[in-house]
Design a protein around this motif. Sequence first.
Motif, PDB file in Angstrom:
ATOM      1  N   ASP A 247       3.563   9.202  -6.803  1.00  0.00           N
ATOM      2  CA  ASP A 247       4.025  10.550  -6.451  1.00  0.00           C
ATOM      3  C   ASP A 247       3.242  11.180  -5.312  1.00  0.00           C
ATOM      4  OD1 ASP A 247       6.132  10.604  -8.322  1.00  0.00           O
ATOM      5  OD2 ASP A 247       4.741  11.192  -9.922  1.00  0.00           O
ATOM      6  N   GLY A 248       2.768  10.343  -4.388  1.00  0.00           N
ATOM      7  CA  GLY A 248       2.154  10.873  -3.183  1.00  0.00           C
ATOM      8  C   GLY A 248       0.662  11.036  -3.203  1.00  0.00           C
ATOM      9  N   ARG A 249      -0.011  10.578  -4.273  1.00  0.00           N
ATOM     10  CA  ARG A 249      -1.480  10.629  -4.293  1.00  0.00           C
ATOM     11  C   ARG A 249      -2.000   9.480  -5.136  1.00  0.00           C
ATOM     12  NH1 ARG A 249      -6.322  11.987  -6.296  1.00  0.00           N
ATOM     13  NH2 ARG A 249      -7.740  13.128  -4.928  1.00  0.00           N
ATOM     14  N   LYS A 250      -2.591   8.515  -4.453  1.00  0.00           N
ATOM     15  CA  LYS A 250      -3.151   7.343  -5.136  1.00  0.00           C
ATOM     16  C   LYS A 250      -4.639   7.309  -4.854  1.00  0.00           C
ATOM     17  CE  LYS A 250      -2.490   3.279  -7.213  1.00  0.00           C
ATOM     18  NZ  LYS A 250      -2.026   3.187  -8.567  1.00  0.00           N
ATOM     19  N   LYS A 251      -5.439   7.220  -5.919  1.00  0.00           N
ATOM     20  CA  LYS A 251      -6.896   7.166  -5.754  1.00  0.00           C
ATOM     21  C   LYS A 251      -7.279   5.920  -4.969  1.00  0.00           C
ATOM     22  CE  LYS A 251      -8.069   9.683  -9.942  1.00  0.00           C
ATOM     23  NZ  LYS A 251      -8.752   9.617 -11.251  1.00  0.00           N
ATOM     24  N   ALA A 252      -8.234   6.103  -4.082  1.00  0.00           N
ATOM     25  CA  ALA A 252      -8.685   4.998  -3.239  1.00  0.00           C
ATOM     26  C   ALA A 252      -9.300   3.877  -4.068  1.00  0.00           C
ATOM     27  CB  ALA A 252      -9.674   5.512  -2.200  1.00  0.00           C
ATOM     28  N   GLU A 253     -10.000   4.207  -5.131  1.00  0.00           N
ATOM     29  CA  GLU A 253     -10.602   3.162  -5.975  1.00  0.00           C
ATOM     30  C   GLU A 253      -9.525   2.295  -6.613  1.00  0.00           C
ATOM     31  OE1 GLU A 253     -13.701   2.069  -6.101  1.00  0.00           O
ATOM     32  OE2 GLU A 253     -14.082   3.607  -4.583  1.00  0.00           O
ATOM     33  N   GLU A 254      -8.408   2.896  -7.011  1.00  0.00           N
ATOM     34  CA  GLU A 254      -7.296   2.113  -7.575  1.00  0.00           C
ATOM     35  C   GLU A 254      -6.692   1.205  -6.508  1.00  0.00           C
ATOM     36  OE1 GLU A 254      -4.599   4.961  -9.253  1.00  0.00           O
ATOM     37  OE2 GLU A 254      -6.052   5.642 -10.738  1.00  0.00           O
ATOM     38  N   LEU A 255      -6.583   1.716  -5.294  1.00  0.00           N
ATOM     39  CA  LEU A 255      -6.062   0.896  -4.204  1.00  0.00           C
ATOM     40  C   LEU A 255      -7.036  -0.230  -3.864  1.00  0.00           C
ATOM     41  CD1 LEU A 255      -4.621   3.759  -2.016  1.00  0.00           C
ATOM     42  CD2 LEU A 255      -3.306   1.898  -3.034  1.00  0.00           C
ATOM     43  N   ARG A 256      -8.341   0.075  -3.853  1.00  0.00           N
ATOM     44  CA  ARG A 256      -9.317  -0.978  -3.579  1.00  0.00           C
ATOM     45  C   ARG A 256      -9.224  -2.088  -4.619  1.00  0.00           C
ATOM     46  NH1 ARG A 256     -12.212   3.687  -2.159  1.00  0.00           N
ATOM     47  NH2 ARG A 256     -12.525   3.771   0.100  1.00  0.00           N
TER      48      ARG A 256
ATOM     49  N   PHE B 266       0.838  -1.197   0.000  1.00  0.00           N
ATOM     50  CA  PHE B 266       0.000   0.000   0.000  1.00  0.00           C
ATOM     51  C   PHE B 266       0.874   1.248   0.000  1.00  0.00           C
ATOM     52  CE2 PHE B 266      -2.756   3.250   1.638  1.00  0.00           C
ATOM     53  CZ  PHE B 266      -4.061   2.875   1.349  1.00  0.00           C
ATOM     54  N   ALA B 267       1.837   1.303   0.919  1.00  0.00           N
ATOM     55  CA  ALA B 267       2.738   2.463   1.003  1.00  0.00           C
ATOM     56  C   ALA B 267       3.528   2.624  -0.290  1.00  0.00           C
ATOM     57  CB  ALA B 267       3.678   2.310   2.192  1.00  0.00           C
ATOM     58  N   ARG B 268       4.018   1.510  -0.836  1.00  0.00           N
ATOM     59  CA  ARG B 268       4.783   1.566  -2.092  1.00  0.00           C
ATOM     60  C   ARG B 268       3.931   2.147  -3.220  1.00  0.00           C
ATOM     61  NH1 ARG B 268       9.373  -1.027  -3.671  1.00  0.00           N
ATOM     62  NH2 ARG B 268       9.248  -2.483  -1.935  1.00  0.00           N
ATOM     63  N   LEU B 269       2.670   1.737  -3.311  1.00  0.00           N
ATOM     64  CA  LEU B 269       1.787   2.247  -4.364  1.00  0.00           C
ATOM     65  C   LEU B 269       1.572   3.755  -4.234  1.00  0.00           C
ATOM     66  CD1 LEU B 269      -0.797  -0.684  -4.490  1.00  0.00           C
ATOM     67  CD2 LEU B 269       0.878  -0.076  -6.267  1.00  0.00           C
ATOM     68  N   VAL B 270       1.444   4.247  -3.010  1.00  0.00           N
ATOM     69  CA  VAL B 270       1.274   5.692  -2.798  1.00  0.00           C
ATOM     70  C   VAL B 270       2.553   6.427  -3.204  1.00  0.00           C
ATOM     71  CG1 VAL B 270       0.877   7.511  -1.082  1.00  0.00           C
ATOM     72  CG2 VAL B 270      -0.492   5.409  -1.020  1.00  0.00           C
ATOM     73  N   VAL B 271       3.695   5.907  -2.838  1.00  0.00           N
ATOM     74  CA  VAL B 271       4.970   6.537  -3.212  1.00  0.00           C
ATOM     75  C   VAL B 271       5.145   6.518  -4.729  1.00  0.00           C
ATOM     76  CG1 VAL B 271       7.482   6.316  -3.055  1.00  0.00           C
ATOM     77  CG2 VAL B 271       6.084   6.086  -0.995  1.00  0.00           C
ATOM     78  N   GLU B 272       4.876   5.375  -5.351  1.00  0.00           N
ATOM     79  CA  GLU B 272       5.031   5.271  -6.811  1.00  0.00           C
ATOM     80  C   GLU B 272       4.077   6.186  -7.566  1.00  0.00           C
ATOM     81  OE1 GLU B 272       4.585   1.061  -7.515  1.00  0.00           O
ATOM     82  OE2 GLU B 272       6.677   0.658  -6.949  1.00  0.00           O
TER      83      GLU B 272
END
Length: 180
Positions: free
Chosen positions: A62-71, A54-60
Amino acid sequence: MKITIEGASPEFERKLLLLLAEHQNELTVTAGTEWDAERAVLYLTSLPANALKFARLVVEADGRKKAEELRAEFDGELRGPTIALSRAVPRGVRMGWWPEGTEAPVTPQYDPDHPSWQKAIAYTMTSENVAVFRTAFGWLNDGNVQKAVLAAAYGGRTVPRAGHEAEGDDAHREEEEQQP
């Protein structure tokens, strides 16, 4: 007077903290709460695999990952990784890895037009923290994690993995004991 000390030995740190405790009524002591690469490595290595991803995806991102993409990455369920992320900061305070008041590096962003309870629309990290955590992930990926950082975090010594040699004072003692 403002003093910054970096790279102090554990013995020096212990003595300094004792001295500060003796004069606690005369001094105001503050500790930096900003993230650096060493703290980021400790944070990341304390996470379970799903929270680390999860943290890696947010870093990759550039500091903003949509919640739907994470879900989508986590089969629709973010409670596991987000709970682990939120518990890592207080655990680090208890372990002495960073001071009280250190803010979570990954935070939820909610829709400001709907202030009532809702799902997060994104997860964010400041640009400063993105750079720091990129460095930390680089260290982890390259296997270049500074041994002193991990050793200090886990009791002042490194514990060898199977097939690897022990390191530190304990290793020398073991070698001496094994010699006839």
